[in-house]
Design an enzyme around this catalytic site. Sequence first.
Site, mmCIF file in Angstrom:
data_model
loop_
_atom_site.group_PDB
_atom_site.id
_atom_site.type_symbol
_atom_site.label_atom_id
_atom_site.label_comp_id
_atom_site.label_asym_id
_atom_site.label_seq_id
_atom_site.Cartn_x
_atom_site.Cartn_y
_atom_site.Cartn_z
ATOM 1 N N GLU A 180 -4.752 0.516 -3.432
ATOM 2 C CA GLU A 180 -3.377 1.011 -3.561
ATOM 3 C C GLU A 180 -2.379 -0.140 -3.548
ATOM 4 O OE1 GLU A 180 -3.472 5.523 -1.761
ATOM 5 O OE2 GLU A 180 -3.040 3.907 -0.365
ATOM 6 N N ASP A 196 -7.157 1.155 0.721
ATOM 7 C CA ASP A 196 -5.814 0.633 1.009
ATOM 8 C C ASP A 196 -5.489 -0.556 0.105
ATOM 9 O OD1 ASP A 196 -5.746 2.504 3.008
ATOM 10 O OD2 ASP A 196 -5.925 1.083 4.664
ATOM 11 N N GLU A 232 0.841 -1.195 0.000
ATOM 12 C CA GLU A 232 0.000 0.000 0.000
ATOM 13 C C GLU A 232 0.881 1.251 0.000
ATOM 14 O OE1 GLU A 232 -2.029 0.473 3.696
ATOM 15 O OE2 GLU A 232 -2.588 2.535 3.205
ATOM 16 N N ASP A 241 0.582 3.861 -2.930
ATOM 17 C CA ASP A 241 0.215 5.254 -2.690
ATOM 18 C C ASP A 241 1.038 6.176 -3.600
ATOM 19 O OD1 ASP A 241 -0.753 7.586 -0.910
ATOM 20 O OD2 ASP A 241 1.421 7.705 -0.702
#
Lengths: 239, 239
Positions: B126, B123, B51, B55
């Site tokens: 990502e 989450d 994640e 991101d």
Amino acid sequence: MSIAYPRRQRQLESLVKKLGLPVVAPVKWQLLDLALTHPTVSESANYEQLEFVGDAVVRLVSAIVLWENYPDCPVGDFAAIRSVLVSDRILAKMSREYGLELYLLVAGSATADQVGEESRLADAFEAVLGALYLSTNDLQLIRPWLDPHFKQLATEIRLDPARFNYKAALQEWTQAHFKVLPEYRVVEISQPQHNQERFIAEVWLHEQKLGEGKGRSIKAAEQAAAKVAFFALNTQEKP
Amino acid sequence: MSIAYPRRQRQLESLVKKLGLPVVAPVKWQLLDLALTHPTVSESANYEQLEFVGDAVVRLVSAIVLWENYPDCPVGDFAAIRSVLVSDRILAKMSREYGLELYLLVAGSATADQVGEESRLADAFEAVLGALYLSTNDLQLIRPWLDPHFKQLATEIRLDPARFNYKAALQEWTQAHFKVLPEYRVVEISQPQHNQERFIAEVWLHEQKLGEGKGRSIKAAEQAAAKVAFFALNTQEKP
């Protein structure tokens, strides 16, 4: 395709050599030229958009370097280390190591603005990363020279956690998990002894005190409080 | 290399097909499996690190899509649009469109946690992006299906700027330029009329008032104040 001004082209080629890249590399020279043009030189054709792309590039490179080299590191430490790697201070330092100030076109009063120099150099550094990324649509022109810097920095930071920026790390954490920012409340001890840490900072989130710290300056006290809070949150069980 | 559990492997292959990618694609299946494993299932082998990488990937894709499609857009608008594109709300929405909740392994009480579902789906989304990026070390498995989403969203946001998240955009702006966060001061009108916008928010930076706005909720008033401040800052001359 090279750019129309032979002198600028030679200048940019010399920068590309400093980065350890071959000059025959698929660099989009017009983009590199733009990346090294401050908004004071041109309101419309300057480094701002490339800086926006480069900001994402530098975050990605730092995430990948951490992922590849520290598989067992808690993700909270990833965030704390990255906040140092992508800080203006570090980006401006690397910018200076490659002499970017020699290539950056700046006009007017901004040239004399020493205070703004750090952020200008950090911005230009990000813009150069943006230009190099967009030259090939991947990181092939970036990772060969940027990875070693980040690896060494990450090692240094892990050996000396005082270099963590806990306020930045805590803020990133609370925003990611609660969509709010931590709040700092600082008091000054009214009659400090000589050399005493005369500031006391508390950090609060959602009406709950997360940590407290002392320091000789407001900033130091806040960092100390953030450190306590950051470790408290990252050793808790996940909700 | 496929993973050791044939049922899970088939499940992941079905997700990859939903993304419009060929199953013979160079997907690292172990990473995709990890990306769809919640921390409640395994404390050490879960989606958290992916994640973190993802991101950065989603920020990069949104920056590139904006760069390629809106060359004349001010960089302040880039930041405002991106803050919507990478928001939990949007990422969770896309997550649901691809049915990620069907593939995400979650354990214990978290399965019943409806409130946490949005951030869990964002989450995991990502993390999937992180896994796909690390499968090829570029965006070839991501841009073909993510770009169209972002292009359409960016178009919608530009047509209806009320969808901008001005608080997020303003915060990003003040942090980038001044390393500080804007401060909001809200007052409630003591004897509101029916239907009146009874909150007044002011936004301050460095002891200077940047803007003021009214709203029926604190949040609405703050957004209104942030909008005024954001436009004021982005139409000013650069320092």
